[in-house]
Design an enzyme around this catalytic site. Structure first.
Site, PDB file in Angstrom:
ATOM      1  N   GLY A   1     -20.133 -10.414  41.299  1.00  6.87           N
ATOM      2  CA  GLY A   1     -20.011  -9.843  42.777  1.00  6.87           C
ATOM      3  C   GLY A   1     -19.972  -8.360  42.639  1.00  6.87           C
TER       4      GLY A   1
ATOM      5  N   SER B   1     -11.802  -4.860  37.637  1.00 11.04           N
ATOM      6  CA  SER B   1     -12.185  -3.986  38.621  1.00 11.04           C
ATOM      7  C   SER B   1     -12.101  -2.537  38.140  1.00 11.04           C
ATOM      8  CB  SER B   1     -11.095  -4.036  39.865  1.00 11.04           C
ATOM      9  OG  SER B   1     -11.255  -5.295  40.448  1.00 11.04           O
TER      10      SER B   1
ATOM     11  N   ASP C   1      -7.519 -12.962  44.290  1.00  8.46           N
ATOM     12  CA  ASP C   1      -8.006 -13.410  43.242  1.00  8.46           C
ATOM     13  C   ASP C   1      -6.963 -14.730  42.393  1.00  8.46           C
ATOM     14  OD1 ASP C   1     -10.282 -12.308  43.324  1.00  8.46           O
ATOM     15  OD2 ASP C   1     -10.031 -10.830  42.114  1.00  8.46           O
TER      16      ASP C   1
ATOM     17  N   ARG D   1     -13.525 -21.633  46.695  1.00  5.96           N
ATOM     18  CA  ARG D   1     -12.213 -21.858  46.012  1.00  5.96           C
ATOM     19  C   ARG D   1     -11.272 -22.523  46.983  1.00  5.96           C
ATOM     20  NH1 ARG D   1     -11.456 -15.913  42.906  1.00  5.96           N
ATOM     21  NH2 ARG D   1     -12.955 -16.443  41.008  1.00  5.96           N
TER      22      ARG D   1
HETATM   23  C1  S3P Z   1     -13.366  -7.059  43.505  1.00  3.33           C
HETATM   24  C2  S3P Z   1     -12.922  -6.971  44.941  1.00  3.33           C
HETATM   25  C3  S3P Z   1     -12.446  -8.167  45.598  1.00  3.33           C
HETATM   26  C4  S3P Z   1     -11.830  -9.363  44.298  1.00  3.33           C
HETATM   27  C5  S3P Z   1     -13.023  -9.225  43.311  1.00  3.33           C
HETATM   28  C6  S3P Z   1     -13.019  -7.869  42.526  1.00  3.33           C
HETATM   29  C7  S3P Z   1     -13.195  -5.295  43.423  1.00  3.33           C
HETATM   30  O1  S3P Z   1     -13.573  -8.885  46.096  1.00  3.33           O
HETATM   31  O2  S3P Z   1     -12.112 -10.479  44.687  1.00  3.33           O
HETATM   32  O3  S3P Z   1     -12.663 -10.234  41.954  1.00  3.33           O
HETATM   33  O4  S3P Z   1     -13.444  -5.120  41.903  1.00  3.33           O
HETATM   34  O5  S3P Z   1     -13.609  -4.539  44.165  1.00  3.33           O
HETATM   35  P1  S3P Z   1     -13.701  -8.426  47.820  1.00  3.33           P
HETATM   36  O6  S3P Z   1     -13.576  -7.145  47.799  1.00  3.33           O
HETATM   37  O7  S3P Z   1     -14.779  -9.091  48.046  1.00  3.33           O
HETATM   38  O8  S3P Z   1     -12.544  -9.171  48.364  1.00  3.33           O
END
Ligand code: S3P
Length: 431
Positions: free
Chosen positions: A96, A25, A317, A348
């Site tokens: 994502g 992140s 996660d 998941r």
């Molecule tokens: C992330 C936020 C989380 C996490 C992803 C990384 C981020 O997702 O599951 O692996 O870097 O902001 P969500 O914000 O959709 O919960």
């Protein structure tokens, strides 16, 4: 037939010291802010996994100069007002975070772009981001329902909003804050449950004025940022696999150096402690607004527990490996309020339940989580990663507790967040 990897151990114990790769992140955000800011940004400890490399490639297409040598990245940006119009689609791959945060950034930019992704990302919901962005005046188009990728974004000046988030998602919050940076007025985001706050911390570190107050964050539009030096701490979500392994194997102790301990991410530590593992935290430091420390995890006899509510975003996660851990704990573990797991890289809840069942676990899927009764002996078997890095790593850690070998289908997805995972597993098991 795709790649298959055999993982087998005879009476394994995890011992030793690890520096896990950089936080995913934080690595994404360091590149994003380095590209938004004017001038030079230098990143140390960058995660050179597939997802973060996608973010780098996208900014190169926008005319930002980026040089990378392993985990060091040098960025020189003219500032986001001076990005160049790309000629090809911006491809987010499996990421994502890249896709959702880029939508917020591109919405308020001066370029017109098409954002696309791989098969898995192309069925993940983007409307959670496009709905608030469109409220801010963003021009985002798709031929598909639910704002699925690919999306065309026509950058323009946006209007600030006051947004109450229906889901606890740092990706949604971050997309809105990035859009807010280029909007007229003050944008405020309110979350019911606090999600990871790396964006707020890093915006502040890059010189932006951000007002964080409990579950409310505000940013004033029109601020210009300057490049910075960022040291990325180790990713607690990567360390979590070996933390769980050490917690469930008698005789194990693993020490993790410089692992990120941002309180919005430390749910795994709380759970390991409550289940019965021994955890020692020393050498706490703070770099670029992010705390990190040395964390020592030692085996303890484990008990089941209930995991839900505000804890969920703090370990979202880690839930696949926590489910595995629960199969080795005495009693029942209930994971609830985690319906977000259904829209991750794969569903998941379904995937973890299927794969753990194959090995003899007593696990049941619920709409918003899983119920696991332990302890159960695990047999090993052929486990599908579903192309999901965290499922692939869960399968490899499961092999530490199984009576027979585990064969992981499509293990290369692990490169998304932990390129040297199997080397590190070897370091801790070969003594
Ligand atoms: C992330 C936020 C989380 C996490 C992803 C990384 C981020 O997702 O599951 O692996 O870097 O902001 P969500 O914000 O959709 O919960």
């Amino acid at each position: 037939m795709g790649e298959i990897r055999k993982v087998e151990f005879i009476r394994p114990v995890l011992t030793g010291e690890l520096v896990v790769p950089g936080d995913k992140s934080i690595s994404h955000r360091a590149v994003m802010l380095g590209a938004i800011a004017e001038g030079k940004t230098f990143i140390k400890g960058f995660l050179d996994g597939d997802d973060c490399l996608r973010t780098i490639e996208i900014f190169k297409q926008l005319g930002v100069s980026i040089q990378r040598s392993g985990t060091e990245v040098m960025i020189e940006s003219p500032g986001m007002q001076n990005w160049t119009q790309p000629t090809l689609d911006l491809y987010a791959g499996n990421s994502g975070t890249t896709a959702r945060l880029m939508l917020g950034i591109l919405g308020g930019s001066k370029v017109t772009t098409v954002l696309s992704g791989d098969e898995s990302l192309s069925i993940r919901p983007m409307d959670r981001v496009t709905i608030p962005l469109k409220e801010m005046g963003a021009k985002i188009h798709t031929d598909k329902q639910k704002s699925l990728l690919p999306l065309t974004v026509v950058g323009k000046t946006l209007n600030a909003i006051d947004y109450i988030m229906p889901v606890a998602s740092a990706q949604v919050k971050s997309a809105i804050l990035f859009a807010g940076l280029n909007a007229e007025g003050t944008t405020t985001v309110t979350e019911e449950t606090v999600s990871r706050d790396h964006t707020e911390r890093m915006l502040t570190y890059f010189g932006a004025e951000v007002d964080s107050n409990g579950n409310k964050v505000s940013i004033v539009g029109g601020q210009t940022l300057r490049g910075m030096e960022v040291h990325v701490p180790g990713d607690i979500s990567s360390a979590a696999f070996f933390m769980a392994g050490a917690a469930m194997l008698e005789g194990s102790t693993v020490t993790f150096k410089r692992v990120g301990l941002n309180p919005t991410r430390t749910g795994i530590i709380d759970v390991l402690r409550e289940m019965g593992a021994q955890i020692e935290i020393t050498n706490t430091t703070d770099e670029n607004g992010e705390p990190s420390a040395t964390v020592k995890v030692t085996y303890g006899s484990l008990q089941g527990m209930t995991i839900g509510g505000e804890l969920i975003p703090r370990l979202i996660d880690e839930l696949p490996v926590i489910a595995l851990l629960a199969t080795q704990a005495v009693g029942t573990t209930i994971i609830k309020d985690a319906e977000e797991l259904r829209v991750k890289e794969t569903d998941r809840i379904a995937a973890v339940t299927n794969e753990l069942k194959k090995m003899g676990a007593d696990i049941e899927a619920t709409p918003d989580g899983m119920i696991i009764h332990g302890p159960t002996p695990l047999t090993g078997g052929v486990l599908n990663s579903y192309g999901d890095h965290r499922l692939g790593m869960m399968a490899a850690i499961a092999a530490l507790a199984t009576s027979g070998p585990v064969f992981i289908e499509d293990p290369s997805c692990i490169n998304i967040s932990y390129p040297h995972f199997f080397e590190d597993l070897k370091i801790l098991t070969e003594k």
